[in-house]
Scaffold this motif. Structure first.
Motif, short mmCIF file in Angstrom:
data_model
loop_
_atom_site.label_atom_id
_atom_site.label_comp_id
_atom_site.label_asym_id
_atom_site.label_seq_id
_atom_site.Cartn_x
_atom_site.Cartn_y
_atom_site.Cartn_z
N TYR A 98 0.85 -1.33 -0.08
CA TYR A 98 0.13 0.07 0.04
C TYR A 98 0.66 1.21 0.03
O TYR A 98 1.63 1.51 0.96
CB TYR A 98 -0.93 -0.04 1.18
N ALA A 99 0.95 1.81 -1.10
CA ALA A 99 1.74 3.03 -1.30
C ALA A 99 1.16 4.56 -1.31
O ALA A 99 0.10 4.64 -1.74
CB ALA A 99 2.41 2.85 -2.68
N GLY A 100 2.03 5.37 -0.70
CA GLY A 100 1.52 6.73 -0.88
C GLY A 100 1.99 7.30 -2.03
O GLY A 100 3.21 7.14 -2.38
N VAL A 101 1.31 8.08 -2.69
CA VAL A 101 1.63 8.96 -3.84
C VAL A 101 2.12 10.34 -3.41
O VAL A 101 1.37 11.08 -3.04
CB VAL A 101 0.36 8.93 -4.87
N GLY A 102 3.28 10.44 -3.65
CA GLY A 102 4.02 11.93 -3.34
C GLY A 102 3.77 12.72 -4.36
O GLY A 102 4.00 12.48 -5.46
N TYR A 160 -7.92 -3.03 6.45
CA TYR A 160 -8.34 -1.55 6.28
C TYR A 160 -6.92 -0.88 6.18
O TYR A 160 -6.03 -1.28 6.76
CB TYR A 160 -9.11 -1.15 7.55
N VAL A 161 -6.98 0.19 5.20
CA VAL A 161 -5.82 1.06 5.21
C VAL A 161 -6.28 2.31 5.91
O VAL A 161 -7.31 2.91 5.45
CB VAL A 161 -5.31 1.33 3.54
N VAL A 162 -5.50 2.94 6.83
CA VAL A 162 -5.92 4.04 7.77
C VAL A 162 -4.93 5.17 7.44
O VAL A 162 -3.67 5.11 7.13
CB VAL A 162 -6.24 3.78 8.96
N THR A 163 -5.39 6.35 7.54
CA THR A 163 -4.30 7.57 7.54
C THR A 163 -5.27 8.67 7.88
O THR A 163 -6.15 8.80 7.68
CB THR A 163 -3.85 7.65 6.16
N ASP A 172 -11.13 0.45 2.73
CA ASP A 172 -11.28 -1.19 2.43
C ASP A 172 -10.14 -1.65 1.78
O ASP A 172 -10.16 -1.14 0.61
CB ASP A 172 -12.59 -1.64 1.84
N ALA A 173 -9.29 -2.29 2.19
CA ALA A 173 -8.11 -2.64 1.55
C ALA A 173 -8.33 -3.77 0.22
O ALA A 173 -7.64 -3.61 -0.68
CB ALA A 173 -6.92 -3.37 2.30
#
Length: 578
Positions: free
Chosen positions: A450-454, A511-514, A530-531
């Motif tokens: 699961y990757a953050g888009v910079g 789940y992916v949280v932030t 929801d992952a």
């Protein structure tokens, strides 16, 4: 709920933005008189003549020798502390939040805590994003009560000392040594402050602002320039600093902000790097209460100091990357640029592997990997099917010369898949993107990242889910995407399993949280995605009572873990809540 937080799709990886001036709110000195540290007040009269002279000398350095400069935006506080990078003025006690979309899943019974820099005083001179005092932002979630947000400083020795003084005293590591004149002047000033009794470096100079880790039944706030600081969550969702922790004297000086815990064995692995020999030291902590530390393993085959921020483990190895960002030795700092870190374009990056339970570095092996400069590693595993092959996933900074800049459109990160055949002595690589994995897959083969888009880093404009190689070996692809929308930026994603005890559950069952901040209206939210959804569907959103500044790393701690945590042996320095 702002509809911008519901968009999906792709996005450009570069962007320009108008940087507003530094907010007026942080121009005030913030001394929390109600909780003043009387011990420090007794040690030193900060209004004495010697102290006033030292403050004048500090002002002279910051005005005439090394003032903040627009030519160095990465250390100019007018640039660095702008917009949502500016600190929040005060701490926030546990404050009730509203769920404004969907409902929070039952498995999120605990707290999501994120660390990050939040300077308590306006910097007098140059300032880097990495230099701010650590502040923890904890969203506590309960099945019986509404969620609450709490923001507290980590009560480091630096924070408490400077809070009592009402001003900064300890030089900033990343921004305070720009060239020989500045390095020499600030080093002399720091020595004078020590002699005057203004601070004691033996109690640590770190800011504990980088990450958090849960091991040995304790929760730690971490920064690699100091020992870990033990913290705890109270029943009402508050955060308390227990103190600087040295594991019964077993841990000296510093520790990485990115230890790795193997959830199958309960062991935690870590390291520290240093500007003097040994430049790299590897160690581990036993499973169970207290997390007894095992002896250090110095790595003498590292021939010069290197900024090794992160590493990974497999079932057989610990894996380090010696990148082109190097720690400057004392002589290089004096006669060179003066900076404690710098980029060496002539250096060839290397990947080093040492047996996980090695007693010394005799079996350490290094492999050259040209152009490989990961600042963060994602995971690694031992490839099955015979042979001795390690697969490494790590974020490769493609423009390493810009890697230490606070925010730049020139910073581009791609996840690199590196395959190391120890028998053949060969290395092969493949580019991906950057991110995190299901924590239960640390040290073993995983499929999803699961990757953050910079856009640009360190802002995160969305999250993508990568399949880094299915069972048929078809390679990697983006299988899900959630963009936060125009003007909305989040932080590092974190994966929370729906049922971490279920060994048969699918890897992406969770789940992916932030945290996400809307720069148009100044509001922050906590998102739950929801992952397994092709669009990383938002299943819950919590409106936060105030904004959460952009920060660094976080984690989710379950309520059961928080209840069973013990304080163990006493920290080396008692802390208090600010």
């Amino acid at each position: 709920m702002n509809a911008a937080l519901y968009t999906t799709g792709t996005s450009s990886f570069t962007a320009s933005a108008t940087i507003p001036p530094i907010t007026a709110s942080i121009r005030k000195s913030r001394v929390h008189a109600a909780a003043a540290n009387h011990h420090h007040q007794q040690e030193c009269n900060y209004n004495s003549l010697p102290s006033l002279i030292l403050n004048v000398a500090d002002d002279f350095i910051n005005t005439f020798i090394d003032p903040p400069s627009s030519h160095r935006p990465s250390t100019d506080p007018r640039f660095v502390l702008s917009g949502n990078f500016s600190p929040v003025v005060d701490e926030l006690p546990p404050t009730e939040c509203n769920v404004i979309h969907g409902s929070l899943p039952p498995c999120l019974d605990g707290a999501y805590i994120r660390n990050g820099p939040n300077p308590q005083h306006l910097p007098r001179g140059p300032y880097h994003f990495f230099d701010g005092d650590g502040m923890l932002h904890a969203l506590t979630i309960s099945r019986a009560h509404p969620p609450t947000l709490c923001s507290r400083y980590v009560n480091t020795h630096k924070y408490l000392t400077e809070r009592a003084a009402g001003a900064t005293l300890i030089p900033n590591v990343f921004s305070g040594f720009n060239g020989f004149p500045a390095a020499a002047a600030r080093s002399i000033l720091a020595a004078a402050r020590i002699l005057a009794g203004q601070f004691d470096p033996r109690n640590g100079i770190g800011v504990a602002n980088t990450s958090l880790a849960f091991f040995g039944d304790r929760l730690f706030a971490l920064g690699e320039s100091d020992l870990p600081y033990a913290v705890r969550l109270t029943e009402d969702g508050d955060i308390e600093t227990l103190g600087r922790h040295d594991f019964d004297g077993g841990l000296a000086l510093t520790m990485t902000a990115h230890p790795k815990t193997d959830l199958q064995t309960g062991e935690t692995f870590a390291f520290r790097y240093s500007p003097v020999q040994p430049y790299l030291t590897y160690f581990r902590f036993d499973a169970g209460v207290g997390g007894r530390k095992q002896p250090d393993v110095p790595i003498f085959s590292l021939s010069r100091p290197s900024l090794i921020h992160d590493f990974v483990i497999t079932k057989k190895y610990a894996v380090f990357v010696d990148i082109q960002i190097a720690m400057q030795g004392p002589m290089e700092m004096v006669f060179g640029s003066g900076s404690p870190v710098g980029v060496d374009p002539k250096k060839t990056p290397r990947v080093g592997l040492i047996p996980r339970y090695a007693a010394d570095d005799s079996e350490m092996r290094w492999f050259d990997v040209i152009g490989f400069n990961p600042f963060h590693s994602i995971n690694a595993w031992d490839e099955e099917g015979g042979g001795d092959v390690v697969v490494l996933l790590a974020t490769n900074i493609m423009s390493v010369e810009h890697a230490l800049e606070t925010s730049s459109e020139h910073i581009h990160g791609l996840v690199e898949k590196v395959r190391i055949d120890l028998n053949a002595g060969t290395v092969s690589t493949r580019n991906l993107d950057f991110g995190v994995v299901n924590p239960s897959y640390v040290g073993r083969k995983n499929r999803f990242v699961y990757a953050g888009v910079g856009d640009p880093l360190p802002k995160i404009s969305g999250v993508v889910k990568l399949d880094v190689g299915d069972e048929m070996g078809r390679g990697e692809s983006t299988v899900a995407c959630r963009m936060f929308g125009s003007g909305c930026f989040g932080g590092e994603p974190f994966f929370v399993a729906k049922n971490p005890e279920d060994t048969n559950a699918e890897e992406d069952h969770g789940y992916v949280v932030t945290y996400v901040h809307d720069e148009k209206n100044g509001e922050s939210r906590f998102l739950v995605m929801d992952a397994q959804s092709p669009e990383l569907e938002i299943v819950a959103a919590v409106e936060l009572p105030r904004r959460v500044p952009y920060g660094l790393h976080g984690l989710f701690v379950s309520r059961d873990d928080n209840k069973t945590r013990t304080t163990g042996n006493h920290p080396t320095q008692p802390g208090q809540r600010g």
